[in-house]
Design an enzyme around this catalytic site. Structure first.
Site, PDB file in Angstrom:
ATOM      1  N   SER A 163     -11.121 -15.230   0.590  1.00 18.90           N
ATOM      2  CA  SER A 163     -10.126 -15.563  -0.618  1.00 18.90           C
ATOM      3  C   SER A 163     -10.436 -14.798  -1.911  1.00 18.90           C
ATOM      4  CB  SER A 163     -10.628 -16.958  -0.937  1.00 18.90           C
ATOM      5  OG  SER A 163      -9.527 -17.598  -1.848  1.00 18.90           O
ATOM      6  N   SER A 164     -10.191 -15.336  -3.064  1.00 13.45           N
ATOM      7  CA  SER A 164     -10.284 -14.742  -4.227  1.00 13.45           C
ATOM      8  C   SER A 164     -10.446 -15.355  -5.541  1.00 13.45           C
ATOM      9  CB  SER A 164      -9.056 -13.654  -4.218  1.00 13.45           C
ATOM     10  OG  SER A 164      -9.028 -13.493  -5.725  1.00 13.45           O
ATOM     11  N   TYR A 177       0.091 -14.459  -5.352  1.00 14.81           N
ATOM     12  CA  TYR A 177      -1.109 -14.086  -4.713  1.00 14.81           C
ATOM     13  C   TYR A 177      -2.191 -15.354  -4.838  1.00 14.81           C
ATOM     14  CZ  TYR A 177      -5.823 -11.730  -4.215  1.00 14.81           C
ATOM     15  OH  TYR A 177      -7.032 -11.346  -3.657  1.00 14.81           O
ATOM     16  N   LYS A 181      -3.965 -17.465  -1.490  1.00 15.85           N
ATOM     17  CA  LYS A 181      -5.596 -17.612  -1.407  1.00 15.85           C
ATOM     18  C   LYS A 181      -5.994 -19.003  -1.585  1.00 15.85           C
ATOM     19  CE  LYS A 181      -6.602 -13.204  -0.634  1.00 15.85           C
ATOM     20  NZ  LYS A 181      -7.068 -12.992   0.698  1.00 15.85           N
TER      21      LYS A 181
END
Length: 290
Positions: A163-164, A177, A181
């Site tokens: 993920s982020s 984005y 995620k």
């Protein structure tokens, strides 16, 4: 027993010997670093990548890991957003790794492939949305579904979704984005419940990493990401850092991105036999920001 005579069992350096991992987006960047980490622990690898431009990179990485760690590494080009390509990937993997007893097992799945580009509210196009959701959400779903029949049935399997930190901190222009995620993190929790008797399922949420993807960003974007460095405990630059990192820290106003091997280490930890009691989690791999 006297403490001086206590024997502590050492963790074997090749703790993943005999296991097979599928890594998407494995030809470069974080994916390649994860491949190096798992190979160093004795794991055989399927190095998945999408583009013909990565053919030589993937082949070179496979040769490197075989020579250095004596593990089998097979690069397979396939688009994980395509059911047909995912099926072809599994067919190629079975051809390479299926034993004479017809046994074939995938022990580890690393959903690393992804896309990320900036689009502030007011400029988001449908194709931008669909590209991110297809690659970052549908891709992991289709790849994991293709691997599903071959996962273990004894809780020894490991799935790690990349993920982020962007899904948490709300960076400007990362709406689509971050949404993709965030969806992947939610899927992680669902899969952890669905696959409880077969595999642990966790996600990691790295921030900026010193890879090609980060280095090709504009200086303005790097400065935007660097806003969080003052409150990220491990982001401070010290003498042991590379000259490249020190120079970049000056340009962005202080602090550094992660080295790829630092984040890959978190993935390697989650893939270890010792991590069988951790599942459904988003494990922070961002220097302490979250």
């Amino acid at each position: 027993m006297d403490g001086s005579n206590t024997v502590t069992a050492a963790v074997p350096s090749r703790m993943l010997e005999g296991k097979l991992a599928v890594i998407s987006g494995a030809a470069r960047g974080l994916g390649a670093a994860i491949a190096r980490n798992l190979a160093s622990k004795g794991c055989s690898l399927i190095l998945n990548y999408k583009s013909t431009t990565s053919d030589q990179l993937a082949a070179a990485l496979a040769a490197e890991l075989h020579e250095k760690h004596n593990v089998r590494c097979v690069p397979i080009r396939a688009d994980i957003t395509s059911e047909a390509d995912c099926a072809a990937l599994i067919d190629a993997a079975k051809e390479a790794f299926q034993g004479p007893d017809q046994k074939f097992q995938i022990d580890i799945v690393i959903n690393n492939a992804g896309v990320g580009s900036l689009a502030p509210l007011g400029s988001i196009r449908p194709d931008h949305f669909h590209e991110h959701m297809t690659t970052n959400v549908l891709g992991p779903i289709l790849l994991t579904q293709a691997c599903l029949p071959y996962l273990p049935h004894d809780r020894s399997g490991r799935i790690v979704n990349v993920s982020s930190i962007g899904s948490f901190i709300g960076l400007p222009a990362q709406g689509v984005y971050a949404a993709s995620k965030g969806a992947l993190e939610s899927i992680t929790k669902v899969w952890a419940a669905e696959l409880a008797e077969r595999a642990t399922v966790n996600a990691i949420n790295p921030g900026p990493i010193m890879t090609e993807l980060y280095m090709c960003q504009t200086l303005e974007t790097k400065k935007l990401l660097a806003r969080w460095n003052p409150i990220t405990p491990l982001s401070q630059v010290n003498e042991s850092d590379t000259e490249e990192v020190k120079k970049l820290a000056e340009e962005i106003g202080g602090g550094r991105a992660a080295y790829d091997w630092e984040v890959a280490g978190t993935v390697g930890m989650l893939c270890s036999p010792e991590c069988r009691w951790t599942t459904g989690s988003v494990v922070s791999s961002n220097g302490g920001l979250r």
